[in-house]
Design an enzyme around this catalytic site. Sequence first.
Site, PDB file in Angstrom:
ATOM      1  N   HIS A 171       0.832  -1.227   0.000  1.00 60.78           N
ATOM      2  CA  HIS A 171       0.000   0.000   0.000  1.00 60.78           C
ATOM      3  C   HIS A 171       0.856   1.262   0.000  1.00 60.78           C
ATOM      4  O   HIS A 171       0.427   2.297   0.496  1.00 60.78           O
ATOM      5  CB  HIS A 171      -0.954   0.043   1.200  1.00 60.78           C
ATOM      6  CG  HIS A 171      -1.714  -1.218   1.430  1.00 60.78           C
ATOM      7  ND1 HIS A 171      -2.958  -1.446   0.891  1.00 60.78           N
ATOM      8  CD2 HIS A 171      -1.399  -2.347   2.114  1.00 60.78           C
ATOM      9  CE1 HIS A 171      -3.390  -2.645   1.254  1.00 60.78           C
ATOM     10  NE2 HIS A 171      -2.441  -3.228   1.994  1.00 60.78           N
ATOM     11  N   SER A 231      15.048  21.490 -16.562  1.00 59.04           N
ATOM     12  CA  SER A 231      13.906  22.375 -16.780  1.00 59.04           C
ATOM     13  C   SER A 231      14.404  23.670 -17.409  1.00 59.04           C
ATOM     14  O   SER A 231      15.508  24.134 -17.110  1.00 59.04           O
ATOM     15  CB  SER A 231      13.231  22.677 -15.437  1.00 59.04           C
ATOM     16  OG  SER A 231      12.558  23.913 -15.495  1.00 59.04           O
ATOM     17  N   LYS A 239      16.256  21.731 -11.316  1.00 61.34           N
ATOM     18  CA  LYS A 239      15.515  20.508 -11.644  1.00 61.34           C
ATOM     19  C   LYS A 239      16.333  19.479 -12.395  1.00 61.34           C
ATOM     20  O   LYS A 239      17.124  19.790 -13.262  1.00 61.34           O
ATOM     21  CB  LYS A 239      14.279  20.844 -12.500  1.00 61.34           C
ATOM     22  CG  LYS A 239      13.159  21.536 -11.773  1.00 61.34           C
ATOM     23  CD  LYS A 239      12.531  20.725 -10.674  1.00 61.34           C
ATOM     24  CE  LYS A 239      11.682  19.584 -11.165  1.00 61.34           C
ATOM     25  NZ  LYS A 239      10.513  20.043 -11.911  1.00 61.34           N
ATOM     26  N   GLU A 253       9.451   8.469 -17.143  1.00 66.60           N
ATOM     27  CA  GLU A 253       8.100   8.995 -17.408  1.00 66.60           C
ATOM     28  C   GLU A 253       7.641   8.657 -18.822  1.00 66.60           C
ATOM     29  O   GLU A 253       6.477   8.320 -19.048  1.00 66.60           O
ATOM     30  CB  GLU A 253       8.075  10.514 -17.202  1.00 66.60           C
ATOM     31  CG  GLU A 253       8.162  10.901 -15.744  1.00 66.60           C
ATOM     32  CD  GLU A 253       8.375  12.398 -15.539  1.00 66.60           C
ATOM     33  OE1 GLU A 253       8.065  12.880 -14.452  1.00 66.60           O
ATOM     34  OE2 GLU A 253       8.863  13.085 -16.460  1.00 66.60           O
TER      35      GLU A 253
END
Length: 438
Positions: free
Chosen positions: A154, A275, A281, A288
């Site tokens: 979980h 970024s 970043k 992704e």
Amino acid sequence: MKLWGGRFKKAENKLMEDFNSSLSFDKTLYFEDIQGSIAHVKMLAKSCILTQEECSIIQNGLKSILSDIESGKLKIDGDYEDIHSFVETNLIERVGEVGKKLHTARSRNDQVAVDLRLYAKKKAYEVIDNIEMLQAAIKELAYKNDSIMPGYTHLQRAQVITFKHHILAYYNMLLRDKKRVRNAIEIMNENPLGCCALAGTTYNIDRNFTTRELGFNKPVDNFLDGVSDRDYVIELLSCFSIIMMHLSRLSEELILWSTKEFDFVQIDDEFSTGSSIMPQKKNPDAAELIRGKTGRVYGSLIALLTIMKGIPLAYNKDMQEDKEQFFNSLDTVLSCLKIMSGMLSTLKIKEKNTFKSVKQGFLNATEAADYLANKGMPFRDAHKVIGEIVLYCEQNIKAIEDLSLEELKKFSELFEEDVYSFIDYQNTLNRGIKRELK
Ligand code: ARG
């Protein structure tokens, strides 16, 4: 530049011509188309349907087309309906009238069926090679990183495991993926050439010969099925979907683990991006994209199932829609397997942080309950006692092993000094995962 037209009074509408043409994507099959035609023409000569001389002229013509395509001398484009028309028209231009005999006892229906099966088989083996490459990267990473870390259920800290054990779960998923692809190859390995349009041919052809030439296990049993079967495309897309589901789960973990909140791993610069506005970043774009591209592979599986579901026997033009979906998914799964291998080969595990999370997660609570159970307390009661201890620890910002024996005894008289070594994380691993798995 058409292979048909005798029975038509008017030329095809330009819109229709473009709508119908598949050359822009079925050019991918040029090699298999020529390979299939060579096997076919050899068979025609062996069966005395063409002369040996005709066969050699056609074969040489086909081979010269192949080498010109591969050297870049011959571009596959122009006003052709499909790759089959392209090759046949080029052949006739090169060798003259005899080239028109190539299509004896053959239809484009069995031609495309054999091309696609040959291609699918070849590429399925390439997928297996790439799965194995990723498995090797996983194994190397696993054996280099036997560090302790929290295991989750979980997405809540659950019990202590090792990074090695965690990552090897994906090795096993890929093992099953490989078996599935192998099984798909085994099922598809039948030769549809010779089924012709749908009813075979009255020429005395030799389907066993082309079967051997092209490396299939046997000729298909049923002609209608042979030309209209695309199960193998669907089956491979289903295998690819499962592979992508596995890669997507792994990607999700890499994305989570590389957040500052987890901070368990560092994805190498080579597989990260920045970024344009936020200088600090470092984004896990590779992971992704793999997670995102899973969508298009699932999409092509559903597309193919839908394309095939309502079409009557035998060949129908709907089936031309199989190729773009299949080729796209194939490219996607191959590039995702490669990117994932690269990302894992360069991944750094932050051992200190995985250990810190173990300390903070009450990951020895189950073992503490087992301790009491071993001393004679029913497990259900032990579970309750340790639950109360966890609550106490949370209020006092402590771990179970930080409590003194006196504090522990307030919850149960069964606690003795040996509890500390029993619930020690490393000892837990040695008694559990590490004993069970090498
Ligand atoms: N381009 C077609 C396909 O991909 C080839 C078969 C065409 N057959 C025909 N009878 N029109 O399915």
